[in-house]
Design a protein around this motif. Sequence first.
Motif, mmCIF file in Angstrom:
data_model
loop_
_atom_site.group_PDB
_atom_site.id
_atom_site.type_symbol
_atom_site.label_atom_id
_atom_site.label_comp_id
_atom_site.label_asym_id
_atom_site.label_seq_id
_atom_site.Cartn_x
_atom_site.Cartn_y
_atom_site.Cartn_z
ATOM 1 N N LYS A 58 34.137 32.413 39.396
ATOM 2 C CA LYS A 58 34.079 30.984 39.637
ATOM 3 C C LYS A 58 33.247 30.690 40.886
ATOM 4 O O LYS A 58 32.413 29.803 40.905
ATOM 5 C CB LYS A 58 35.497 30.426 39.805
ATOM 6 C CG LYS A 58 36.079 29.947 38.511
ATOM 7 C CD LYS A 58 37.581 29.794 38.616
ATOM 8 C CE LYS A 58 38.292 30.853 37.775
ATOM 9 N NZ LYS A 58 39.528 31.328 38.311
ATOM 10 N N MET A 86 33.832 41.711 37.126
ATOM 11 C CA MET A 86 33.977 40.755 38.237
ATOM 12 C C MET A 86 35.194 39.872 37.991
ATOM 13 O O MET A 86 35.426 39.455 36.864
ATOM 14 C CB MET A 86 32.704 39.915 38.336
ATOM 15 C CG MET A 86 32.648 39.114 39.618
ATOM 16 S SD MET A 86 31.255 37.976 39.603
ATOM 17 C CE MET A 86 29.903 39.112 39.794
ATOM 18 N N GLY A 87 35.974 39.618 39.019
ATOM 19 C CA GLY A 87 37.228 38.881 38.874
ATOM 20 C C GLY A 87 37.020 37.418 38.558
ATOM 21 O O GLY A 87 35.962 36.865 38.835
ATOM 22 N N GLY A 88 38.038 36.807 37.991
ATOM 23 C CA GLY A 88 37.948 35.394 37.644
ATOM 24 C C GLY A 88 37.616 34.559 38.863
ATOM 25 O O GLY A 88 36.730 33.701 38.842
ATOM 26 N N GLU A 89 38.315 34.908 39.961
ATOM 27 C CA GLU A 89 38.132 34.174 41.203
ATOM 28 C C GLU A 89 36.681 34.258 41.669
ATOM 29 O O GLU A 89 36.030 33.286 42.016
ATOM 30 C CB GLU A 89 39.036 34.809 42.261
ATOM 31 C CG GLU A 89 39.329 33.944 43.423
ATOM 32 C CD GLU A 89 40.266 32.813 43.040
ATOM 33 O OE1 GLU A 89 40.246 31.812 43.753
ATOM 34 O OE2 GLU A 89 40.989 32.918 42.030
ATOM 35 N N MET A 90 36.149 35.510 41.618
ATOM 36 C CA MET A 90 34.785 35.717 42.091
ATOM 37 C C MET A 90 33.783 35.052 41.169
ATOM 38 O O MET A 90 32.797 34.489 41.595
ATOM 39 C CB MET A 90 34.501 37.208 42.153
ATOM 40 C CG MET A 90 35.019 37.826 43.421
ATOM 41 S SD MET A 90 34.413 39.479 43.561
ATOM 42 C CE MET A 90 35.600 40.304 42.567
ATOM 43 N N MET A 119 39.908 37.887 48.560
ATOM 44 C CA MET A 119 39.388 37.013 47.504
ATOM 45 C C MET A 119 38.066 37.536 46.953
ATOM 46 O O MET A 119 37.840 37.543 45.752
ATOM 47 C CB MET A 119 39.211 35.590 48.031
ATOM 48 C CG MET A 119 38.918 34.585 46.929
ATOM 49 S SD MET A 119 38.689 32.912 47.557
ATOM 50 C CE MET A 119 40.360 32.381 47.863
#
Lengths: 374, 97
Positions: free
Chosen positions: B7, B1-5, B46
């Motif tokens: 968070k 899972m991405g950093g953005e997600m 995003m």
Amino acid sequence: MIVGGGISGLFTAYFLANRVDPEKILLVERSYIGSGSTLRCATGIRASFTTEEHIVLMKRSIEYWLELSRELGFYLRRGGYVWLLQEEHLDAFKEYSQLHNRFGVPTRIVDREFVAELVPSINQDMFAAALHDPLAMQADPFEVIHTLTRFLKSTGVKIQEFTEVTKLVLDHERKNVEAVVTNKGEIPAENIVVAAGTGTKNLLKSVGVDAPLEPLPKHILITMRYRRLFDPLLIDWASNSYIVQSRYGGFIVGAELAENTSGEAINRIDYMPHAVRIWSKFFKWFPKVYILRYWTGYYVMTPDHHPVYGPVEGVDGVYIAAGFSGHGFMLGPVTGYVTSRWVIDGDPGIAQAKNLMLARFTMGRLIREKAVIG
Amino acid sequence: MGGEMKKIRMCREHPAIVCRCEDITLEDIEKAIEAGCNNVQCVKTMLRLSMGPCQGRTCIPLIVRILARRLGKNPEELHVPSSRPPLVPLQAELFCR
Ligand SMILES: Cc1cc2nc3c(=O)[nH]c(=O)nc-3n(C[C@H](O)[C@H](O)[C@H](O)COP(=O)(O)OP(=O)(O)OC[C@H]3O[C@@H](n4cnc5c(N)ncnc54)[C@H](O)[C@@H]3O)c2cc1C
């Protein structure tokens, strides 16, 4: 002011914001951030090129990618690249490898067994040997652009989406740029970085500058997600096609189709069969994967397949960062670095970047890149 | 899972799912809006909304309604992503017959 919210514009804003008051930086984008080529790309980052300029700049870019991924917290995976070669390619690639090594990029020619260890399910009859580039990496463009955008906004950089620049405006002596006209009105600007991908040529034309930038349609697909089968990005040099398993497990496949520059990037009925045929020969499981999505985009090509960087002679205050010929994502950080140095210090900070200014085309100083993929 | 997600998905209080393929809830979307997303392309890129096997057939109409209501915009202003072939996932061998 920066025109263009792709990877080049965002990294230029990033490096400028490190040195000047971020609130003085404005980035305008005609659509949403990343909507040009950046969010369509295949995520690959490598330094295994065939000219000193590309190798040195890419190697520096890789160093920045590593540093910035730690600093800003985005995903980066060093899976390497494997160039699958036929007998007749070997001599040329041995030479390329020596050139890479000379500039500190440790590629080497490897045999089929070596490749089979990295890529266990590959059909070894399909290639004679390979060039292995262990420095190469993949990033996630979606995450990179959102991370950068959020960071830039937090520093005070202004980012204005859905604002199209229609022309650049010169002062009355027609020497310095002083503003841009947009669909939302005129905006004054002292220095303008044109990092507008396919829109760059027309913007330069508006101030009488002719740049040999031609959009070339490209095709790419992704499959559904599968467990990780291999780490590197694979290139079949004979068909000029690549495959890489994305961060989330989908296989991304790009393959060259004959196209004309200035043709429109539209889906072609022959793309999916073409891509599937190539990789089904390398992997017996490939016919069974499910294709999820096929899209197109542009490589903005120059005659020598290197970008156009730096200031423009005769028009003060205009800087170009475009014409990446299919390598603009990986170059992103170094593009930002050299462009910001040019704007602030009048010098790119990396000698090889000076060879990539617009004037090289009129002076006949072209530097040919031979390893363009896809 | 991405950093953005990561968070954005740190804590979830209610599980109203908007995008099943990518496991995105209403709450995730509200956080994306708070983070400045004001069109569908932004939410898509995003959170990866609409990028799974259904290719947005379920979640795109939902996200359009959510954004239109929350932002007071017309659906035309929301930059809905293009649909891309093959529309439903198809096995690669079908293209080689
Ligand atoms: C299928 C495909 C695969 C690729 N794979 C790779 C890869 O693996 N690795 C790699 O390094 N590169 C790859 N590339 C190339 C890479 O995507 C581009 O070189 C890179 O994204 C260029 O970034 P940019 O910021 O210069 O341009 P863009 O991302 O195109 O950004 C320019 C922006 O300027 C905006 N703009 C244009 N005109 C105007 C105007 N008049 N006013 C305001 N805004 C304007 C556009 O909307 C756009 O968002 C690939 C490209 C494609 C198509």
